[in-house]
Write a protein that holds these residues in place. Structure first.
Motif, PDB file in Angstrom:
ATOM      1  N   GLU A 175       0.480  -1.542   0.437  1.00 45.09           N
ATOM      2  CA  GLU A 175       0.517  -0.026  -0.483  1.00 45.09           C
ATOM      3  C   GLU A 175       1.000   1.098  -0.395  1.00 45.09           C
ATOM      4  OE1 GLU A 175      -3.665   1.608   2.691  1.00 45.09           O
ATOM      5  OE2 GLU A 175      -3.974  -0.867   1.717  1.00 45.09           O
ATOM      6  N   GLU A 176       1.977   1.356   0.919  1.00 39.81           N
ATOM      7  CA  GLU A 176       2.735   1.955   0.476  1.00 39.81           C
ATOM      8  C   GLU A 176       3.428   2.457  -0.704  1.00 39.81           C
ATOM      9  OE1 GLU A 176       3.464   4.452   3.074  1.00 39.81           O
ATOM     10  OE2 GLU A 176       2.092   3.419   4.574  1.00 39.81           O
ATOM     11  N   LYS A 177       3.689   0.944  -1.408  1.00 40.84           N
ATOM     12  CA  LYS A 177       4.627   1.506  -2.699  1.00 40.84           C
ATOM     13  C   LYS A 177       3.404   1.521  -3.713  1.00 40.84           C
ATOM     14  CE  LYS A 177       6.078  -2.122  -6.171  1.00 40.84           C
ATOM     15  NZ  LYS A 177       5.261  -1.509  -7.304  1.00 40.84           N
ATOM     16  N   LEU A 178       2.328   1.557  -3.544  1.00 41.52           N
ATOM     17  CA  LEU A 178       1.288   1.940  -4.327  1.00 41.52           C
ATOM     18  C   LEU A 178       0.965   3.468  -3.782  1.00 41.52           C
ATOM     19  CD1 LEU A 178      -2.154   1.785  -5.888  1.00 41.52           C
ATOM     20  CD2 LEU A 178      -2.367   2.184  -3.406  1.00 41.52           C
ATOM     21  N   GLN A 227       8.163   6.372  -0.933  1.00 42.62           N
ATOM     22  CA  GLN A 227       9.268   5.348  -0.667  1.00 42.62           C
ATOM     23  C   GLN A 227       9.619   5.002   0.859  1.00 42.62           C
ATOM     24  OE1 GLN A 227      11.606   3.690  -3.040  1.00 42.62           O
ATOM     25  NE2 GLN A 227      12.137   3.078  -1.353  1.00 42.62           N
ATOM     26  N   GLN A 228      10.331   6.053   1.835  1.00 39.39           N
ATOM     27  CA  GLN A 228      10.465   6.318   3.341  1.00 39.39           C
ATOM     28  C   GLN A 228      10.168   4.978   4.333  1.00 39.39           C
ATOM     29  OE1 GLN A 228      12.801   9.186   5.653  1.00 39.39           O
ATOM     30  NE2 GLN A 228      12.690  10.059   4.001  1.00 39.39           N
ATOM     31  N   HIS A 229       8.687   5.104   4.180  1.00 40.96           N
ATOM     32  CA  HIS A 229       7.754   4.513   4.829  1.00 40.96           C
ATOM     33  C   HIS A 229       7.272   3.565   4.010  1.00 40.96           C
ATOM     34  CE1 HIS A 229       4.613   8.078   5.003  1.00 40.96           C
ATOM     35  NE2 HIS A 229       5.764   8.710   5.585  1.00 40.96           N
ATOM     36  N   MET A 230       7.834   2.771   2.978  1.00 37.37           N
ATOM     37  CA  MET A 230       7.875   1.202   2.294  1.00 37.37           C
ATOM     38  C   MET A 230       8.726   0.615   2.928  1.00 37.37           C
ATOM     39  SD  MET A 230       7.441  -0.283  -1.926  1.00 37.37           S
ATOM     40  CE  MET A 230       9.659   0.538  -2.098  1.00 37.37           C
ATOM     41  N   ASP A 231      10.253   1.895   2.638  1.00 35.01           N
ATOM     42  CA  ASP A 231      11.296   0.783   4.044  1.00 35.01           C
ATOM     43  C   ASP A 231      11.479   0.641   4.322  1.00 35.01           C
ATOM     44  OD1 ASP A 231      12.545   1.603   0.788  1.00 35.01           O
ATOM     45  OD2 ASP A 231      14.203   3.236   1.358  1.00 35.01           O
ATOM     46  N   ALA A 232      10.411   2.020   5.433  1.00 34.11           N
ATOM     47  CA  ALA A 232      10.388   1.753   6.827  1.00 34.11           C
ATOM     48  C   ALA A 232       9.634  -0.964   7.374  1.00 34.11           C
ATOM     49  CB  ALA A 232       9.893   2.464   7.761  1.00 34.11           C
ATOM     50  N   ASP A 283      -5.297   4.872   3.302  1.00 31.72           N
ATOM     51  CA  ASP A 283      -3.509   4.588   3.915  1.00 31.72           C
ATOM     52  C   ASP A 283      -4.547   4.719   5.781  1.00 31.72           C
ATOM     53  OD1 ASP A 283      -2.042   3.585   2.472  1.00 31.72           O
ATOM     54  OD2 ASP A 283      -0.244   5.108   2.321  1.00 31.72           O
ATOM     55  N   ILE A 284      -4.977   5.581   5.816  1.00 31.94           N
ATOM     56  CA  ILE A 284      -5.473   6.631   7.448  1.00 31.94           C
ATOM     57  C   ILE A 284      -6.809   4.887   8.056  1.00 31.94           C
ATOM     58  CG2 ILE A 284      -6.403   7.295   8.890  1.00 31.94           C
ATOM     59  CD1 ILE A 284      -5.035   9.585   6.761  1.00 31.94           C
ATOM     60  N   ALA A 285      -6.961   4.514   6.790  1.00 35.98           N
ATOM     61  CA  ALA A 285      -8.663   3.775   7.466  1.00 35.98           C
ATOM     62  C   ALA A 285      -7.883   2.053   7.671  1.00 35.98           C
ATOM     63  CB  ALA A 285      -9.585   4.081   6.337  1.00 35.98           C
ATOM     64  N   ASP A 286      -6.854   1.751   6.838  1.00 38.41           N
ATOM     65  CA  ASP A 286      -6.341   0.498   6.768  1.00 38.41           C
ATOM     66  C   ASP A 286      -5.304   0.348   7.566  1.00 38.41           C
ATOM     67  OD1 ASP A 286      -8.065  -0.387   4.640  1.00 38.41           O
ATOM     68  OD2 ASP A 286      -5.938  -0.677   3.296  1.00 38.41           O
ATOM     69  N   LEU A 310       3.290   5.584  10.426  1.00 43.59           N
ATOM     70  CA  LEU A 310       2.897   5.886   9.029  1.00 43.59           C
ATOM     71  C   LEU A 310       1.613   6.425   8.852  1.00 43.59           C
ATOM     72  CD1 LEU A 310       3.585   1.800   8.117  1.00 43.59           C
ATOM     73  CD2 LEU A 310       5.040   4.218   7.286  1.00 43.59           C
ATOM     74  N   MET A 311       0.599   6.279   9.953  1.00 40.31           N
ATOM     75  CA  MET A 311      -0.337   6.810   9.851  1.00 40.31           C
ATOM     76  C   MET A 311      -0.637   8.205   9.535  1.00 40.31           C
ATOM     77  SD  MET A 311      -4.407   5.723  11.799  1.00 40.31           S
ATOM     78  CE  MET A 311      -3.181   5.696  12.769  1.00 40.31           C
ATOM     79  N   LYS A 312       0.373   8.941  10.914  1.00 41.55           N
ATOM     80  CA  LYS A 312       1.491   9.888  11.136  1.00 41.55           C
ATOM     81  C   LYS A 312       1.386  10.743  10.357  1.00 41.55           C
ATOM     82  CE  LYS A 312       5.108  11.776  12.177  1.00 41.55           C
ATOM     83  NZ  LYS A 312       6.514  11.912  12.745  1.00 41.55           N
TER      84      LYS A 312
END
Length: 265
Positions: A101-104, A129-134, A190-193, A213-215
């Protein structure tokens, strides 16, 4: 933490630091990040707490917005030690979903940046990209297989996300206003998931990851809705409640990393 994972984390943090160090523009304002969480209302009031210090955020003289050092900030929260808890099969599946989903978000924003050449899509795409890396680091810490499509833009294992990508890029390519609506929609999803995943997560490390991630998604939502306001457009939430959406917009950008797995806006 395994030696391999520690090396990967160190490389990611160093790479991000290099991006900031190599910037040629001057900041017109910076903000420290810390171990507390503070909030500021748009009318200037609010509350806050935590020990500041660290990464710079701000806007350059050319107008470029500098984004968070997401992986580096999480390292300070985790004290560079992750993978020590217990991960259920359901939590593992949630992490895999969130990686895609972060990749999306990253792939859609990069595609829309190529279409419209508007910095907001490139800047937020870099953050994604940073979120996906994490998320990938968390998967590796718990020996969960990383989706094979991670390195392939526009390709997803999850069929629903593949359809979302195709539909959102097509919609965002119609007009700049539609593209901004797409951005807000992605952050809404994203927030809902993440809210659902948090409800079913007992692992504190994973919960802290989801909180941050939500922040980030809340901050991105603020950015897209502010851009839409410039074009007299208004986003109406589809996945989160209207009450929570209004709560997000009530506050300014959230800066400090979240260390509390039970944090609530």
């Amino acid at each position: 933490m395994t030696k391999k994972l520690l090396i990967a984390l160190t490389i990611l943090v160093a790479a991000t630091a290099t991006i900031y160090a190599n910037g040629s523009q001057e900041y017109d304002g910076t903000y420290g990040s810390g171990r507390g969480q503070g909030q500021g209302l748009r009318d200037g009031s609010g509350y806050g707490g935590g020990q500041g210090g660290g990464g710079g955020y701000g806007r350059s003289s050319s107008g470029t917005t500098y984004r968070e050092n997401f992986v580096g900030e999480l390292a300070t929260v985790y004290n560079e030690s992750i993978g020590s808890g217990v991960l259920t099969d359901e939590e593992a599946e949630g992490l895999v979903l969130m990686a895609e989903e972060e990749k999306l978000a990253r792939d859609v924003y990069k595609a829309l940046y190529e279409k419209w050449n508007i910095p907001v899509f490139n800047n937020i795409g870099d953050s994604e990209q940073q979120h996906m890396d994490a998320v990938v680091l968390m998967l590796e810490a718990y020996d969960v297989e990383v989706p094979s499509t991670t390195a392939t833009p526009g390709s997803f294992l999850n069929a629903d996300l593949q359809k979302h990508y195709d539909d959102l890029v097509a919609l965002g390519s119609k007009s700049f206003e539609d593209a901004l609506m797409v951005g807000a929609t992605i952050e809404d999803l994203d927030i809902a998931d993440l809210q659902k995943l948090l409800e079913n997560t007992e692992n504190e490390e994973v919960a802290i990851l989801y909180q941050n991630l939500m922040k980030g998604s809340r901050n991105h939502m603020r950015s897209f809705t502010a851009q839409l306001e410039r074009y007299d457009e208004e986003y109406e939430p589809v996945f989160i409640t209207e009450e929570y959406f209004e709560k997000i917009l009530k506050y300014n950008r959230e800066m400090a990393p979240i260390a509390n797995p039970d944090y609530s806006l």
